[in-house]
Design a protein around this motif. Structure first.
Motif, PDB file in Angstrom:
ATOM      1  N   GLU A 187      63.929  38.956  27.501  1.00 35.56           N
ATOM      2  CA  GLU A 187      62.898  38.219  28.237  1.00 35.56           C
ATOM      3  C   GLU A 187      62.542  38.921  29.538  1.00 35.56           C
ATOM      4  OE1 GLU A 187      64.047  33.692  26.712  1.00 35.56           O
ATOM      5  OE2 GLU A 187      64.829  34.478  28.596  1.00 35.56           O
ATOM      6  N   THR A 188      63.550  39.503  30.191  1.00 39.18           N
ATOM      7  CA  THR A 188      63.311  40.180  31.469  1.00 39.18           C
ATOM      8  C   THR A 188      62.465  41.431  31.270  1.00 39.18           C
ATOM      9  OG1 THR A 188      65.420  39.354  32.324  1.00 39.18           O
ATOM     10  CG2 THR A 188      64.404  41.195  33.500  1.00 39.18           C
ATOM     11  N   ILE A 189      62.757  42.185  30.205  1.00 41.30           N
ATOM     12  CA  ILE A 189      61.964  43.390  29.922  1.00 41.30           C
ATOM     13  C   ILE A 189      60.502  43.023  29.694  1.00 41.30           C
ATOM     14  CG2 ILE A 189      61.564  45.204  28.198  1.00 41.30           C
ATOM     15  CD1 ILE A 189      64.634  45.310  27.856  1.00 41.30           C
ATOM     16  N   VAL A 190      60.261  41.932  28.970  1.00 41.89           N
ATOM     17  CA  VAL A 190      58.891  41.504  28.700  1.00 41.89           C
ATOM     18  C   VAL A 190      58.231  40.960  29.959  1.00 41.89           C
ATOM     19  CG1 VAL A 190      57.461  39.866  27.420  1.00 41.89           C
ATOM     20  CG2 VAL A 190      59.339  41.035  26.268  1.00 41.89           C
ATOM     21  N   SER A 191      58.924  40.067  30.664  1.00 38.73           N
ATOM     22  CA  SER A 191      58.293  39.336  31.767  1.00 38.73           C
ATOM     23  C   SER A 191      58.253  40.109  33.070  1.00 38.73           C
ATOM     24  CB  SER A 191      59.005  37.998  31.991  1.00 38.73           C
ATOM     25  OG  SER A 191      60.358  38.208  32.360  1.00 38.73           O
ATOM     26  N   MET A 192      59.028  41.194  33.205  1.00 34.26           N
ATOM     27  CA  MET A 192      59.030  41.933  34.468  1.00 34.26           C
ATOM     28  C   MET A 192      57.657  42.520  34.768  1.00 34.26           C
ATOM     29  SD  MET A 192      60.685  42.553  37.144  1.00 34.26           S
ATOM     30  CE  MET A 192      62.247  41.879  36.601  1.00 34.26           C
ATOM     31  N   ALA A 193      56.885  42.849  33.727  1.00 34.27           N
ATOM     32  CA  ALA A 193      55.524  43.337  33.962  1.00 34.27           C
ATOM     33  C   ALA A 193      54.662  42.238  34.575  1.00 34.27           C
ATOM     34  CB  ALA A 193      54.902  43.836  32.661  1.00 34.27           C
ATOM     35  N   LEU A 194      54.881  40.979  34.165  1.00 32.69           N
ATOM     36  CA  LEU A 194      54.140  39.868  34.751  1.00 32.69           C
ATOM     37  C   LEU A 194      54.533  39.657  36.203  1.00 32.69           C
ATOM     38  CD1 LEU A 194      54.254  37.275  31.809  1.00 32.69           C
ATOM     39  CD2 LEU A 194      52.436  38.879  32.398  1.00 32.69           C
ATOM     40  N   LEU A 237      58.404  46.995  35.799  1.00 33.73           N
ATOM     41  CA  LEU A 237      57.977  46.511  37.112  1.00 33.73           C
ATOM     42  C   LEU A 237      56.890  47.409  37.687  1.00 33.73           C
ATOM     43  CD1 LEU A 237      58.338  44.589  39.568  1.00 33.73           C
ATOM     44  CD2 LEU A 237      60.083  46.190  40.402  1.00 33.73           C
ATOM     45  N   LEU A 238      57.076  48.729  37.594  1.00 38.76           N
ATOM     46  CA  LEU A 238      56.078  49.672  38.117  1.00 38.76           C
ATOM     47  C   LEU A 238      54.750  49.525  37.384  1.00 38.76           C
ATOM     48  CD1 LEU A 238      58.332  52.848  38.520  1.00 38.76           C
ATOM     49  CD2 LEU A 238      57.350  51.469  40.362  1.00 38.76           C
ATOM     50  N   VAL A 239      54.817  49.432  36.052  1.00 38.30           N
ATOM     51  CA  VAL A 239      53.595  49.246  35.271  1.00 38.30           C
ATOM     52  C   VAL A 239      52.919  47.930  35.650  1.00 38.30           C
ATOM     53  CG1 VAL A 239      52.794  48.684  32.943  1.00 38.30           C
ATOM     54  CG2 VAL A 239      54.167  50.714  33.308  1.00 38.30           C
ATOM     55  N   GLY A 240      53.722  46.863  35.845  1.00 39.79           N
ATOM     56  CA  GLY A 240      53.171  45.574  36.256  1.00 39.79           C
ATOM     57  C   GLY A 240      52.458  45.648  37.589  1.00 39.79           C
ATOM     58  N   SER A 272      43.273  34.970  43.813  1.00 42.32           N
ATOM     59  CA  SER A 272      42.937  34.263  42.573  1.00 42.32           C
ATOM     60  C   SER A 272      43.561  34.961  41.369  1.00 42.32           C
ATOM     61  CB  SER A 272      41.421  34.149  42.411  1.00 42.32           C
ATOM     62  OG  SER A 272      40.832  35.413  42.236  1.00 42.32           O
ATOM     63  N   ALA A 273      43.637  36.303  41.398  1.00 36.51           N
ATOM     64  CA  ALA A 273      44.304  37.016  40.310  1.00 36.51           C
ATOM     65  C   ALA A 273      45.790  36.689  40.272  1.00 36.51           C
ATOM     66  CB  ALA A 273      44.099  38.524  40.453  1.00 36.51           C
ATOM     67  N   THR A 274      46.381  36.499  41.451  1.00 38.51           N
ATOM     68  CA  THR A 274      47.790  36.087  41.506  1.00 38.51           C
ATOM     69  C   THR A 274      47.978  34.726  40.857  1.00 38.51           C
ATOM     70  OG1 THR A 274      48.072  37.331  43.572  1.00 38.51           O
ATOM     71  CG2 THR A 274      49.757  35.689  43.043  1.00 38.51           C
ATOM     72  N   VAL A 275      47.033  33.804  41.100  1.00 36.86           N
ATOM     73  CA  VAL A 275      47.074  32.500  40.434  1.00 36.86           C
ATOM     74  C   VAL A 275      47.039  32.690  38.915  1.00 36.86           C
ATOM     75  CG1 VAL A 275      45.776  30.360  40.044  1.00 36.86           C
ATOM     76  CG2 VAL A 275      46.072  31.227  42.374  1.00 36.86           C
ATOM     77  N   ASN A 276      46.195  33.631  38.449  1.00 38.93           N
ATOM     78  CA  ASN A 276      46.102  33.906  37.016  1.00 38.93           C
ATOM     79  C   ASN A 276      47.442  34.371  36.461  1.00 38.93           C
ATOM     80  OD1 ASN A 276      45.638  35.799  34.611  1.00 38.93           O
ATOM     81  ND2 ASN A 276      43.627  34.864  34.813  1.00 38.93           N
ATOM     82  N   TRP A 277      48.106  35.299  37.161  1.00 43.07           N
ATOM     83  CA  TRP A 277      49.355  35.848  36.662  1.00 43.07           C
ATOM     84  C   TRP A 277      50.487  34.830  36.726  1.00 43.07           C
ATOM     85  CZ3 TRP A 277      49.322  39.657  33.566  1.00 43.07           C
ATOM     86  CH2 TRP A 277      48.338  40.655  33.667  1.00 43.07           C
ATOM     87  N   ILE A 278      50.505  33.999  37.766  1.00 44.65           N
ATOM     88  CA  ILE A 278      51.523  32.942  37.833  1.00 44.65           C
ATOM     89  C   ILE A 278      51.326  31.965  36.675  1.00 44.65           C
ATOM     90  CG2 ILE A 278      52.322  30.951  39.179  1.00 44.65           C
ATOM     91  CD1 ILE A 278      51.671  32.560  41.714  1.00 44.65           C
ATOM     92  N   SER A 279      50.078  31.582  36.426  1.00 44.63           N
ATOM     93  CA  SER A 279      49.777  30.677  35.321  1.00 44.63           C
ATOM     94  C   SER A 279      50.145  31.317  33.990  1.00 44.63           C
ATOM     95  CB  SER A 279      48.288  30.306  35.335  1.00 44.63           C
ATOM     96  OG  SER A 279      47.907  29.755  36.578  1.00 44.63           O
ATOM     97  N   ASN A 280      49.871  32.613  33.867  1.00 39.57           N
ATOM     98  CA  ASN A 280      50.212  33.375  32.673  1.00 39.57           C
ATOM     99  C   ASN A 280      51.718  33.305  32.405  1.00 39.57           C
ATOM    100  OD1 ASN A 280      50.647  35.388  30.727  1.00 39.57           O
ATOM    101  ND2 ASN A 280      49.138  36.773  31.604  1.00 39.57           N
ATOM    102  N   LEU A 281      52.503  33.534  33.461  1.00 35.39           N
ATOM    103  CA  LEU A 281      53.956  33.521  33.316  1.00 35.39           C
ATOM    104  C   LEU A 281      54.462  32.135  32.924  1.00 35.39           C
ATOM    105  CD1 LEU A 281      56.618  35.074  33.579  1.00 35.39           C
ATOM    106  CD2 LEU A 281      56.652  34.445  36.009  1.00 35.39           C
ATOM    107  N   ILE A 282      53.895  31.088  33.537  1.00 36.68           N
ATOM    108  CA  ILE A 282      54.304  29.717  33.210  1.00 36.68           C
ATOM    109  C   ILE A 282      54.045  29.421  31.732  1.00 36.68           C
ATOM    110  CG2 ILE A 282      53.780  27.271  33.602  1.00 36.68           C
ATOM    111  CD1 ILE A 282      53.202  28.024  36.542  1.00 36.68           C
TER     112      ILE A 282
END
Length: 504
Positions: free
Chosen positions: A73-80, A131-134, A424-434
């Motif tokens: 999960e960490t490998i997948v979500s670290m980009a987010l 993380l770098l790619v994210g 607003s993009a940060t809101v998008n990524w937080i919502s994406n992660l949720i």
């Protein structure tokens, strides 16, 4: 030139004195800028999509990952996580150092992260690479739409910004093809993750020869350079009008290098604009798009198609439909308008989610299928669910796919465009992660059908939000959009209020 702002959101279109407006393909220079900037969108889509296939082979190579779901999960979500950080900081970088340098920085992050992942000898180096790619994804998600919007004529701005969304969906589709193509190649996942360095390097080289955004240059008092760029976009008559608009805007707009995030909440106009923009970004995610994109194979299998091969094939079709729908959105967004397109899109999303929900609810009711011992009823309901999934993509991708990015690229004043776009993009990524972290858990608690009914209810709220709070910006210049928010905030006093001089 005259500008009529008496009816904000519905009129106030640029009067170009009878001169012919540009169409989408009329200026190759603008298309070249859009294409080069759109590589960032392609990398955005590729790096968020490629991990689904690469993870299968990463687990085979590293036993520590295979037996540890948290590491997976960490490998997948670290980009987010990186994307959230990149988007939050990318807005400030855009305003302070320009769109061009921000793009170059994102490319460095993409290339470095891809190389680190390709060479990773263990899970923690992989996580660092993700993380770098994210971080690159986050900066690109802010920068590309703004760069394109600021170079685009107002009458085709929506379509050009939506081209970046097409690149995102195209990147996701390409990542699936790459995953299939490298399955039999030695190194498998290293190639899958490492190949993203190539388009990053290509974009870096291209951007070295492309100009900075003309509006950012003008705002930073580099007027001669700004006009030199505008000369390549407009003919002489239209050029004069665009420069006059820029000059008029620079006289009235709050111009300070000390702009802060708190200013967004102190100014009523900015609060209204940010509420509309961030709300669109949140609803884009909470109406389920990345639930579908991340978990479409799982959803297909939930519908009764247990074959992995068939699930992956149907998921690939979903990705193709997503990209094709975005092309439809590019065509419609400057013809129908952002608001109408979003409302139509959400109407179809609600209907398709209800179809999906009913298919799963009926499928779970075994009594309805008892008479069909051969499974014919279950198979029919399974295809009914797949049809709902396809209908969802067909409605979402032309509207709620591109509209939030297009609107957020044009509703903020120049001094805050990068900053507010980043927020607003940060809101998008937080919502994406949720959404990514909760979908399967909610399914486990209440069932698949009820979960899709919940998402349908959220889509109804999104429809109401767009109808009440998102104005139409089709065909408006940036200056007209700024005036629109002033009039929404202060009514007829909007013409007399400065951006930050009025009491909140």
């Amino acid at each position: 030139m005259t500008i009529d702002m008496s009816m904000p959101g519905s009129s106030g279109l640029l009067n170009t004195g009878g001169k012919r407006n540009m169409n989408f393909f009329s200026n190759h220079y603008v298309l070249a800028l859009t294409g080069a900037a759109g590589i960032g969108g392609f990398l955005f889509g590729y790096d968020t999509g490629v991990i689904s296939g690469a993870l299968l082979y990463i687990r085979d190579e590293f036993p520590a990952i295979r037996d540890n779901y948290f590491l997976q999960e960490t490998i997948v979500s670290m980009a987010l996580v990186g994307a959230m950080l990149g988007a939050a900081g990318g807005g400030w970088i855009n305003d302070a150092y320009g769109r061009k340098k921000s793009t170059l920085l994102a490319d460095l992050m993409f290339a470095l992260g891809s190389i680190v992942m390709c060479a990773a000898g263990g899970p923690y180096i992989l996580i660092l690479g993700r993380l770098l790619v994210g971080l690159g994804v986050g900066v690109a998600s802010v920068t590309a739409p703004v760069y394109i919007a600021e170079a685009a004529p107002s009458e085709i701005r929506g379509g050009l910004v939506s081209t970046n969304v097409l690149m995102i969906t195209g990147g996701q589709f390409f990542s699936y093809l790459i995953n299939l193509g490298f399955t039999e190649v030695p190194g498998t996942w290293r190639w899958m993750l490492g190949v993203a360095a190539v388009p990053a390097i290509v974009q870096f080289v291209l951007m070295l020869f492309l100009p900075e955004s003309p509006r950012w240059l003008y705002w930073k008092d580099e007027k001669a350079q700004a006009i030199a760029v505008l000369e390549k976009i407009y003919d002489s008559d239209r050029l004069e009008e665009e420069v006059e608009l820029l000059a008029s805007s620079s006289m009235h707009e709050f111009q300070s290098d000390n702009a802060s995030y708190l200013d967004v909440f102190k100014s009523k106009e900015l609060r209204l604009a940010f509420f509309a923009g961030a709300g669109l970004q949140a609803f884009q995610q909470f109406t389920g798009i990345n639930t579908v994109m991340y978990y479409s194979p799982t959803i297909v299998q939930m519908a009764g198609f247990t074959s992995n091969k068939l699930a992956l094939l149907l998921s690939l079709i979903v990705a193709v439909m997503n990209a094709a729908g975005t092309i439809v959105g590019i065509y419609l967004i400057d013809r129908c308008g952002r608001r109408r397109l979003a409302l139509t899109s959400l109407s179809g999303v609600v209907i398709s989610l209800v179809i999906l929900a009913m298919a799963f609810i009926l499928q779970s009711s075994s009594s309805l299928c008892m008479a069909a011992a051969n499974g014919t009823c279950q198979g029919a309901l399974g295809w009914f669910a797949v049809a709902g999934l396809a209908l969802y993509i067909a409605f979402f991708s032309p509207g709620m796919g591109p509209v939030p990015w297009a609107v957020n690229s044009e509703i903020y004043p120049e001094a805050y465009r990068g900053m507010c776009g980043g927020m607003s993009a940060t809101v998008n990524w937080i919502s994406n992660l949720i959404v990514a972290q909760t979908f399967l858990s909610i399914v486990g608690l209440v069932g698949t059908g009820v979960t899709f009914l919940i998402i349908a209810g959220i889509a109804v709220l999104a429809f109401i939000f767009v109808a009440l709070y998102v104005p139409e910006t089709k065909g408006l210049s940036f200056e007209q959009v700024e005036q629109l928010w002033k009039e929404k905030a202060w009514g007829s006093r909007g013409n007399c209020q400065s951006l930050l001089g009025a009491a909140p």
